[in-house]
Design an enzyme around this catalytic site. Sequence first.
Site, PDB file in Angstrom:
ATOM      1  N   LYS A 148      -2.501  15.447  -8.955  1.00 25.87           N
ATOM      2  CA  LYS A 148      -1.732  15.363 -10.196  1.00 25.87           C
ATOM      3  C   LYS A 148      -0.986  16.663 -10.495  1.00 25.87           C
ATOM      4  CE  LYS A 148      -2.768  11.095 -11.434  1.00 25.87           C
ATOM      5  NZ  LYS A 148      -1.769  10.024 -11.524  1.00 25.87           N
TER       6      LYS A 148
ATOM      7  N   TYR B  30      -8.225  14.722  -7.244  1.00 27.02           N
ATOM      8  CA  TYR B  30      -7.349  14.127  -8.256  1.00 27.02           C
ATOM      9  C   TYR B  30      -6.519  15.205  -8.941  1.00 27.02           C
ATOM     10  CZ  TYR B  30      -6.083  10.655 -11.841  1.00 27.02           C
ATOM     11  OH  TYR B  30      -5.414   9.785 -12.659  1.00 27.02           O
TER      12      TYR B  30
ATOM     13  N   THR C 239      -9.647   2.306 -18.548  1.00 32.50           N
ATOM     14  CA  THR C 239      -9.285   1.449 -17.414  1.00 32.50           C
ATOM     15  C   THR C 239     -10.461   1.402 -16.439  1.00 32.50           C
ATOM     16  OG1 THR C 239      -8.448   3.098 -15.847  1.00 32.50           O
ATOM     17  CG2 THR C 239      -6.945   2.396 -17.615  1.00 32.50           C
TER      18      THR C 239
ATOM     19  N   ASP D 105       0.873  -1.168   0.000  1.00 30.12           N
ATOM     20  CA  ASP D 105       0.000   0.000   0.000  1.00 30.12           C
ATOM     21  C   ASP D 105       0.913   1.221   0.000  1.00 30.12           C
ATOM     22  OD1 ASP D 105      -1.655   2.159   0.566  1.00 30.12           O
ATOM     23  OD2 ASP D 105      -2.899   1.045   1.992  1.00 30.12           O
ATOM     24  N   VAL D 106       0.916   1.971  -1.092  1.00 31.33           N
ATOM     25  CA  VAL D 106       1.892   3.064  -1.233  1.00 31.33           C
ATOM     26  C   VAL D 106       1.624   4.222  -0.267  1.00 31.33           C
ATOM     27  CG1 VAL D 106       2.412   2.519  -3.636  1.00 31.33           C
ATOM     28  CG2 VAL D 106       0.641   4.232  -3.107  1.00 31.33           C
TER      29      VAL D 106
END
Length: 338
Positions: free
Chosen positions: A171, A167, A203, A75-76
């Site tokens: 980013k 998000y 995706t 889990d990053v």
Amino acid sequence: MHDHHDHHDQRAGRDHAPRVVVVTGASSGIGRATAHAFAERGDTVVLAARSAGTLEDVARECVERGGRVTVVPTDVTDAGAVTALVRRAVADHGRVDVWVNAAAVWSYGRFEDTPDEVFRRVLDTTLLGQVHAARAVLPVLRAQGRGVIVNVASVYGLVSAPYVSAYVAAKWGLVGFTEVLRHELRDLPDVHVCAVLPGTVDTPIYRHAANVVGRRIRPLPPVVAPERVAAAVVRVAGRPRARTVVGRAQHVAVWVHALTPGLYERVAGPLVDRLTLLDEPVAPTTGTVERPDPGSNAVRDGWRSRDAARVGAGLAVVGGAVAGAAAVVLRRVVDRRG
């Protein structure tokens, strides 16, 4: 945590020494496609993601493609787990040649409706996960004197839209962070940090998204295949470039945003409302932001195959935006000359 080895000879025509490549977010989407692409080149791929069971499936797919594989469930958002991932890669393979940061989660809905814990978790995974990776692997690359980090950012690292505040924040942060690392690594000419910025990709991230908008969502067309993004990652790993945008329409969006931000703001909101919100109500969900959903992990989600009509509508709107931007730019040029 164990290894999968290919017992066959490397495929004919491979003219490079196999590399050691770590891929985070390897269970689904771009990360999974990228793992496949490196495996096809005969590289050793270290697969990292939350879903241990899915990683075993990805490992088999990579071995079938001719790669060697190590599986390290990670889990990053846990800095200690990312440090352990680096140690495992070096212990097993002696080095890290390429590190691909592809882990990301997503939420959709107005900022005011997005729970704080969802917003923070998107930042923790999509930005701080890559920060943890850089902190852990850069000492290894510095000691080696060579290596490449590829951050899978997003066109949303350069432009914006409604409903994706967390998000976009993550980013934009990742694009800036990547740039700063390049400044600071100028003393290491063979250590490179690259950003690959895909636009809309087919995706499962849309199925995986936390959703508080009240309607089912779909990607903004035109949608590109994840394999195209994976090919770009492999390309910059071999020939490093600072920034690579994937998708023609995405190039246009970046151009319009940079040259005519007012026009972009007028167009983006209606475009997103018209093309991403379906007439199907859904209850609020945190998606895979808090925990993975192994059953829905895949490279693609099938959006491209059912998208022809919407692509046409999307391109019509984008075409109008380009025409508007061109008119504005031309007017500026004429004004300056006059």
